[in-house]
Scaffold this motif. Structure first.
Motif, mmCIF file in Angstrom:
data_model
loop_
_atom_site.group_PDB
_atom_site.id
_atom_site.type_symbol
_atom_site.label_atom_id
_atom_site.label_comp_id
_atom_site.label_asym_id
_atom_site.label_seq_id
_atom_site.Cartn_x
_atom_site.Cartn_y
_atom_site.Cartn_z
ATOM 1 N N TRP A 171 0.835 -1.208 0.000
ATOM 2 C CA TRP A 171 0.000 0.000 0.000
ATOM 3 C C TRP A 171 0.872 1.262 0.000
ATOM 4 O O TRP A 171 0.627 2.209 -0.761
ATOM 5 N N ASP A 172 1.889 1.281 0.856
ATOM 6 C CA ASP A 172 2.737 2.479 0.956
ATOM 7 C C ASP A 172 3.409 2.792 -0.382
ATOM 8 O O ASP A 172 3.467 3.945 -0.806
ATOM 9 N N HIS A 173 3.907 1.735 -1.050
ATOM 10 C CA HIS A 173 4.583 1.938 -2.335
ATOM 11 C C HIS A 173 3.635 2.644 -3.307
ATOM 12 O O HIS A 173 4.003 3.631 -3.954
ATOM 13 N N ALA A 174 2.409 2.128 -3.399
ATOM 14 C CA ALA A 174 1.451 2.702 -4.349
ATOM 15 C C ALA A 174 1.040 4.119 -3.928
ATOM 16 O O ALA A 174 0.997 5.041 -4.753
ATOM 17 N N ALA A 175 0.757 4.309 -2.634
ATOM 18 C CA ALA A 175 0.253 5.615 -2.165
ATOM 19 C C ALA A 175 1.312 6.707 -2.310
ATOM 20 O O ALA A 175 0.985 7.872 -2.586
ATOM 21 N N ARG A 176 2.579 6.338 -2.130
ATOM 22 C CA ARG A 176 3.649 7.337 -2.272
ATOM 23 C C ARG A 176 3.693 7.904 -3.686
ATOM 24 O O ARG A 176 4.254 8.969 -3.920
ATOM 25 N N ARG A 177 3.146 7.173 -4.628
ATOM 26 C CA ARG A 177 3.190 7.594 -6.033
ATOM 27 C C ARG A 177 1.880 8.226 -6.503
ATOM 28 O O ARG A 177 1.723 8.539 -7.696
ATOM 29 N N VAL A 178 0.947 8.411 -5.576
ATOM 30 C CA VAL A 178 -0.329 9.045 -5.940
ATOM 31 C C VAL A 178 -0.096 10.523 -6.228
ATOM 32 O O VAL A 178 0.373 11.277 -5.365
ATOM 33 N N MET A 179 -0.350 10.891 -7.461
ATOM 34 C CA MET A 179 -0.292 12.300 -7.846
ATOM 35 C C MET A 179 -1.303 12.520 -8.971
ATOM 36 O O MET A 179 -1.784 11.560 -9.572
ATOM 37 N N SER A 180 -1.610 13.759 -9.227
ATOM 38 C CA SER A 180 -2.590 14.073 -10.272
ATOM 39 C C SER A 180 -1.963 14.956 -11.341
ATOM 40 O O SER A 180 -1.358 15.960 -10.998
ATOM 41 N N PRO A 181 -2.136 14.568 -12.616
ATOM 42 C CA PRO A 181 -2.683 13.310 -13.101
ATOM 43 C C PRO A 181 -1.791 12.136 -12.689
ATOM 44 O O PRO A 181 -0.617 12.342 -12.365
ATOM 45 N N PRO A 182 -2.341 10.917 -12.737
ATOM 46 C CA PRO A 182 -1.543 9.757 -12.321
ATOM 47 C C PRO A 182 -0.537 9.332 -13.382
ATOM 48 O O PRO A 182 -0.602 9.798 -14.522
ATOM 49 N N PHE A 183 0.385 8.444 -13.001
ATOM 50 C CA PHE A 183 1.305 7.879 -13.996
ATOM 51 C C PHE A 183 0.460 7.121 -15.024
ATOM 52 O O PHE A 183 -0.601 6.599 -14.709
ATOM 53 N N ARG A 184 0.968 7.045 -16.251
ATOM 54 C CA ARG A 184 0.238 6.416 -17.367
ATOM 55 C C ARG A 184 1.035 5.230 -17.910
ATOM 56 O O ARG A 184 2.121 4.931 -17.421
ATOM 57 N N ASP A 185 0.537 4.655 -19.020
ATOM 58 C CA ASP A 185 1.285 3.533 -19.592
ATOM 59 C C ASP A 185 2.251 4.013 -20.677
ATOM 60 O O ASP A 185 2.333 5.197 -20.987
ATOM 61 N N ARG A 186 2.949 3.046 -21.246
ATOM 62 C CA ARG A 186 4.044 3.293 -22.182
ATOM 63 C C ARG A 186 3.613 4.147 -23.395
ATOM 64 O O ARG A 186 4.353 5.013 -23.864
ATOM 65 N N LYS A 187 2.394 3.898 -23.864
ATOM 66 C CA LYS A 187 1.903 4.629 -25.049
ATOM 67 C C LYS A 187 1.925 6.149 -24.783
ATOM 68 O O LYS A 187 2.324 6.946 -25.630
ATOM 69 N N HIS A 188 1.495 6.514 -23.586
ATOM 70 C CA HIS A 188 1.455 7.944 -23.239
ATOM 71 C C HIS A 188 2.871 8.498 -23.042
ATOM 72 O O HIS A 188 3.166 9.628 -23.435
ATOM 73 N N GLN A 189 3.718 7.691 -22.418
ATOM 74 C CA GLN A 189 5.109 8.141 -22.244
ATOM 75 C C GLN A 189 5.748 8.416 -23.607
ATOM 76 O O GLN A 189 6.416 9.438 -23.789
ATOM 77 N N ASP A 190 5.525 7.512 -24.557
ATOM 78 C CA ASP A 190 6.107 7.693 -25.900
ATOM 79 C C ASP A 190 5.609 8.995 -26.530
ATOM 80 O O ASP A 190 6.364 9.713 -27.187
ATOM 81 N N SER A 191 4.332 9.277 -26.313
ATOM 82 C CA SER A 191 3.760 10.504 -26.881
ATOM 83 C C SER A 191 4.462 11.738 -26.289
ATOM 84 O O SER A 191 4.801 12.685 -27.013
ATOM 85 N N LEU A 192 4.699 11.714 -24.979
ATOM 86 C CA LEU A 192 5.335 12.881 -24.332
ATOM 87 C C LEU A 192 6.773 13.060 -24.818
ATOM 88 O O LEU A 192 7.208 14.182 -25.106
#
Ligand SMILES: NC(=O)NCCC(=O)O
Ligand SMILES: [Zn+2]
Ligand SMILES: [Zn+2]
Length: 486
Positions: free
Chosen positions: A277-298
């Protein structure tokens, strides 16, 4: 007292070449071969780049029932150690709603404590005559950017008519509106739905903020900016849908800029599905992390120029603070860190992979934002007369990122275990070496100063001239030629 940065390869947004830099006091005095000074900073085998500018931080900011744990002192020390010499932090109005009081409050927190230079963006979180009047005062105090949250319903979120009013005021003042573009109404509904279904874990954060929610809001913000006749800067662009909206607007000739974060470029939504839970909650931000397709676009947007700036949105909470959301993901304070690692991670994942050239790296970490924020060439440039904000960037200095080694006071690091191939050998802020790798010294609090940013009416004027030329035509008709009603 003069200093020479000697023997390096200067990398700027437009070219790379070998030269020394002579610093006199706080400024760059000369650039050339074989320069001499009282003191030498060794840059042999290294690149020499303009100090990084992170235009998106939230230090000591009250938010979601708590306050970000990173202080102005710890945050700016961390930034300096990572090669960043200026941050622009977000000022939020307090309970009295006054923009000017909020600005004073941020000065009270930062003055005398910052290790590198700062500027401010001020948030507009509602609309009334006082805000209209105070926006002009804020601009006179050196702030040329106003932030609007389209998310965080019931707290910071503004409605479309409020955004239109504020954007129009920005146009009058020669200021630039910024937006956090997510549809706050739909997010609130999705949060309620998942909570009612008993889906309370941190992954619910990502599910309640899909890319469509960001894409819709980005399109809407662009349309409102166009109607108000003002340029627009979209913060933390995380997905193809938002990038597409920006790309399309730019193709139409609109002045819209997009800022991806180093986290969205490199970290995956899979982090939210971690069993811990801590691992996931520490990474909660808005907007959230996305998948590879979105990273490639950026990444593609940065290379192609449809996205211009890489920031961090450093909004750092401790694990104990994140646990405020143990009973439900909507209460996990939103935000992650990255200020210390932005340059090293971007270089390793961007330049080392061939996605960015060294010149593009300088453009997206320093020069472009200096121009957008109207502080160029004082910042973001290696030219005589500029502030001597200089980083000796060593492309052979490897490390594995560990929270245990960081200057940030947060008890974890979202990049834990990431191996970076380059780091700052020396960070120079307005002529002073504030950080040297391996010397076990801490950047000194109090060195940093506030950098006022003048309004920049040119873009708004260009837009208003163009709008006037293309404005809807209204026809004067002689009353005699208008049929009377039945
Ligand atoms: N991004 C985030 O989750 N927290 C900081 C506030 C904001 O920029 O939305
Ligand atoms: Zn935001
Ligand atoms: Zn933010």
């Amino acid at each position: 007292m003069t200093t020479v940065v000697k023997g390096g390869t200067l990398v700027t947004a437009d070219r790379s070449y070998e030269a020394d830099i002579l610093i006199e006091g706080e400024k760059i005095a000369a650039i050339g071969a074989d320069l001499k000074g009282d003191k030498v900073v060794d840059a042999s085998g290294a690149y020499v780049i303009p100090g990084g500018i992170d235009p998106h931080t939230h230090l000591e900011m009250p938010f979601m029932g708590t306050t970000t744990a990173e202080t102005f002192e710890s945050g700016t020390a961390a930034a300096a150690s990572g090669g960043t010499t200026m941050i622009v932090d977000f000022v939020l109005p307090g309970p009295d709603g006054s923009l000017v009081n909020a600005l004073r409050d941020w000065h009270r927190k930062a003055d005398g404590r910052i290790c590198i230079d700062v500027g401010w963006h001020v948030a507009v979180t509602g609309w009334n005559e006082t805000i209209w009047r105070e926006m002009a005062e804020v601009v006179k105090l050196g702030v040329n950017t106003f932030k609007h949250f389209m998310a965080y319903k019931g707290a910071l979120m503004v409605e479309d008519d409020e955004m239109y009013a504020s954007f129009s005021r920005c146009a009058e003042l020669g200021a630039l509106p910024l937006v956090h573009a997510e549809n706050g109404d739909i997010i609130a509904e999705l949060q309620k739905k998942f909570m009612a279904q008993g889906k309370t874990g941190p992954e619910g954060h990502a599910h309640s903020r899909p890319p469509e929610v960001e894409g819709e809001a980005t399109n809407r913000a662009i349309m409102i900016a166009d109607a108000a006749g003002v340029p627009l800067y979209v913060v933390h662009v995380s997905c193809e849908e938002a990038h597409e909206a920006i790309r399309r607007a730019r193709q139409k000739g609109m002045r819209v800029w997009g800022e991806p974060l180093v986290q969205h470029l490199t970290l995956d939504e899979g982090e939210y599905f971690d069993k811990d839970w801590d691992h996931a909650a520490r990474r909660v931000m808005s907007p959230p992390f996305r998948d590879r397709k979105h990273q490639d676009s950026l990444w593609a947007g940065l290379a192609a120029g449809s996205l211009q700036v890489v920031a961090t949105d450093h909004c750092a909470f401790t694990t104990a603070q994140k646990r405020m959301g143990l009973k439900g993901f909507p209460s996990i304070p939103n935000g992650t860190g990255g200020l210390e690692d932005r340059l090293a991670v971007l270089w390793t994942r961007g330049v080392e992979t061939g996605r960015l050239t060294p010149e593009e790296f300088v453009a997206v970490t320093s020069t472009n934002i200096a121009r957008i924020l109207n502080i160029y060439p004082r910042k973001g440039a290696l030219v005589p007369g500029a502030d001597a904000d200089i980083v000796v960037w060593d492309p052979k200095l490897k490390k594995t990122i560990r929270a245990a080694d960081q200057l940030s006071i947060i008890d974890y690091n979202v990049f834990e275990g990431v191996e970076v191939t380059a780091q700052a050998r020396h960070t120079i802020s307005r002529g002073t070496v504030v950080w040297s790798h391996g010397q076990n010294t801490r950047p000194s609090a109090g060195h940093g100063i506030y950098i006022p940013r003048p309004a920049f009416p040119a873009a708004s004027k260009a837009l208003s001239v163009w709008k006037e030329l293309n404005s809807p035509r209204f026809i004067h008709r002689d009353p005699q030629n208008i049929p009377s009603g039945v």
